[in-house]
Design a protein around this motif. Structure first.
Motif, PDB file in Angstrom:
ATOM      1  N   UNK A  25     -29.078 -57.967-122.516  1.00 49.18           N
ATOM      2  CA  UNK A  25     -28.901 -59.401-122.291  1.00 49.18           C
ATOM      3  C   UNK A  25     -28.470 -60.142-123.554  1.00 49.18           C
ATOM      4  N   UNK A  26     -28.263 -59.384-124.627  1.00 52.92           N
ATOM      5  CA  UNK A  26     -27.700 -59.906-125.871  1.00 52.92           C
ATOM      6  C   UNK A  26     -26.686 -58.874-126.367  1.00 52.92           C
ATOM      7  N   UNK A  27     -26.080 -59.137-127.509  1.00 53.89           N
ATOM      8  CA  UNK A  27     -25.082 -58.203-128.040  1.00 53.89           C
ATOM      9  C   UNK A  27     -25.699 -56.916-128.578  1.00 53.89           C
ATOM     10  N   UNK A  28     -27.012 -56.924-128.762  1.00 53.56           N
ATOM     11  CA  UNK A  28     -27.686 -55.749-129.299  1.00 53.56           C
ATOM     12  C   UNK A  28     -27.506 -54.540-128.378  1.00 53.56           C
ATOM     13  N   UNK A  29     -27.045 -53.454-128.925  1.00 53.51           N
ATOM     14  CA  UNK A  29     -26.872 -52.234-128.147  1.00 53.51           C
ATOM     15  C   UNK A  29     -25.516 -52.109-127.478  1.00 53.51           C
ATOM     16  N   UNK A  30     -24.638 -53.095-127.664  1.00 55.61           N
ATOM     17  CA  UNK A  30     -23.338 -53.088-126.978  1.00 55.61           C
ATOM     18  C   UNK A  30     -22.496 -51.875-127.363  1.00 55.61           C
ATOM     19  N   UNK A  31     -22.418 -51.581-128.645  1.00 60.02           N
ATOM     20  CA  UNK A  31     -21.578 -50.469-129.090  1.00 60.02           C
ATOM     21  C   UNK A  31     -22.106 -49.116-128.609  1.00 60.02           C
ATOM     22  N   UNK A  58     -14.938 -56.234-128.027  1.00 59.04           N
ATOM     23  CA  UNK A  58     -16.035 -56.907-128.729  1.00 59.04           C
ATOM     24  C   UNK A  58     -16.861 -57.674-127.715  1.00 59.04           C
ATOM     25  N   UNK A  59     -18.127 -57.847-128.016  1.00 56.88           N
ATOM     26  CA  UNK A  59     -19.034 -58.580-127.128  1.00 56.88           C
ATOM     27  C   UNK A  59     -18.573 -60.035-127.038  1.00 56.88           C
ATOM     28  N   UNK A  60     -18.365 -60.517-125.823  1.00 55.43           N
ATOM     29  CA  UNK A  60     -17.855 -61.875-125.613  1.00 55.43           C
ATOM     30  C   UNK A  60     -18.991 -62.856-125.328  1.00 55.43           C
ATOM     31  N   UNK A  65     -21.981 -67.133-122.012  1.00 56.51           N
ATOM     32  CA  UNK A  65     -22.315 -68.548-121.920  1.00 56.51           C
ATOM     33  C   UNK A  65     -21.756 -69.159-120.640  1.00 56.51           C
ATOM     34  N   UNK A  66     -20.508 -68.826-120.315  1.00 50.70           N
ATOM     35  CA  UNK A  66     -19.891 -69.334-119.090  1.00 50.70           C
ATOM     36  C   UNK A  66     -20.607 -68.800-117.852  1.00 50.70           C
ATOM     37  N   UNK A  67     -21.017 -67.542-117.911  1.00 52.37           N
ATOM     38  CA  UNK A  67     -21.686 -66.926-116.779  1.00 52.37           C
ATOM     39  C   UNK A  67     -23.035 -67.583-116.493  1.00 52.37           C
ATOM     40  N   UNK A  68     -23.662 -68.076-117.527  1.00 52.86           N
ATOM     41  CA  UNK A  68     -24.982 -68.694-117.376  1.00 52.86           C
ATOM     42  C   UNK A  68     -24.903 -70.181-117.010  1.00 52.86           C
ATOM     43  N   UNK A 145     -20.037 -56.092-117.648  1.00 48.98           N
ATOM     44  CA  UNK A 145     -20.543 -54.818-117.139  1.00 48.98           C
ATOM     45  C   UNK A 145     -21.754 -54.361-117.944  1.00 48.98           C
ATOM     46  N   UNK A 146     -21.725 -54.623-119.233  1.00 50.31           N
ATOM     47  CA  UNK A 146     -22.872 -54.314-120.097  1.00 50.31           C
ATOM     48  C   UNK A 146     -24.052 -55.246-119.806  1.00 50.31           C
ATOM     49  N   UNK A 147     -23.777 -56.501-119.506  1.00 49.21           N
ATOM     50  CA  UNK A 147     -24.826 -57.486-119.252  1.00 49.21           C
ATOM     51  C   UNK A 147     -25.644 -57.084-118.026  1.00 49.21           C
TER      52      UNK A 147
END
Length: 264
Positions: A25-31, A58-60, A65-68, A145-147
């Protein structure tokens, strides 16, 4: 001894499955997740260029923000139409239909979808191509997809985006909407892969070309059950098909109203 070996093997298999990179739910772990998702993408048929595009994403944060904060779909019908500029879309839509009558007549003849519906979608989605987005499509759709919120929904569209890169229809730099929608009518990438058609006869499908995008939109609606010659107002046979384009009730209602007024 064989029993012990089997137990160890099973335990190893379970730990490997459990080690699959989780959503976040954050950029942590994205890579870490991307490296894992690359295996899924490859199994789904994504090739080298697509995999390179995935690695470069890259994590957008803007996408999340738009999704929320999707507030407009919570408006009343009248407020939603006001915010979307319905009167302007209708006025410009009538002119566009008159100026390109042969194009829209041919679309309806082939796909059964009246000009008003296609023109209203074009107007609502991008102000007739005036603004098609400022966010990198591949990064946006991979981020979604990551979120954790809607991973399963967006995964086919992430695969679709990577395949579009493979075939040269988009690049890692191609920009679209915050949720990864692309082109004149804002197709999600998986739908672009499945329903894209060549509308101008140049042998390729380009959603940033108006003819291709509008023909693809008509094809999408036809494939989703649009019945030629049937009505599309509430209670009429084609109204439920509008939900396939956008799940928000106010959007469907607005589209029906605007389409009818454009068609006259």
């Amino acid at each position: 001894m064989r029993m012990l070996s089997l137990s160890v093997t099973l335990a190893f298999g379970l730990s490997s499955a459990a080690a699959a990179a989780p959503c976040g739910n954050t950029s942590s772990g994205f890579n870490t997740w991307k490296a894992d998702f690359a295996k899924t993408a490859q199994k789904a048929g994504v090739k080298q260029r697509g995999l390179q595009a995935l690695a470069a994403t890259t994590y957008s944060s803007a996408t999340i923000s738009a999704d929320r904060n999707q507030k407009s779909f919570k408006y009343s019908l009248s407020k939603f139409m006001q915010v979307r500029g319905a009167d302007t879309i209708i006025a410009q839509g009538r002119k566009r239909k008159a100026q390109n009558s042969n194009f829209y007549t041919n679309l309806e003849r082939r796909y059964g979808v009246p000009a008003g519906v296609i023109i209203a979608i074009h107007g609502m989605e991008t102000a007739f191509g005036g603004f098609m987005g400022d966010t990198k499509v591949v990064s946006a759709i991979v981020t979604l997809t990551f979120d954790c919120r809607r991973s399963e929904f967006f995964e086919p569209h992430a695969i679709g985006a990577l395949k579009l890169v493979d075939q040269g229809s988009i690049s890692p730099e191609t920009k679209g909407a915050k949720h990864g929608e692309l082109g004149h009518t804002q197709f999600l990438p998986g739908n672009a892969m499945n329903y894209g058609v060549d509308g101008n006869g140049d042998g390729r499908v380009d959603f940033y070309n108006q003819a291709d995008a509008l023909a693809s939109t008509a094809n999408f609606l036809q494939q989703k059950g649009w019945q030629s010659g049937k009505g599309y107002q509430e209670g009429e046979p084609n109204y439920p098909v509008l939900k396939q384009w956008n799940a928000a009730t106010v959007y469907q209602q607005s589209l029906a109203i605007m389409g009818k007024r454009i068609d006259g």
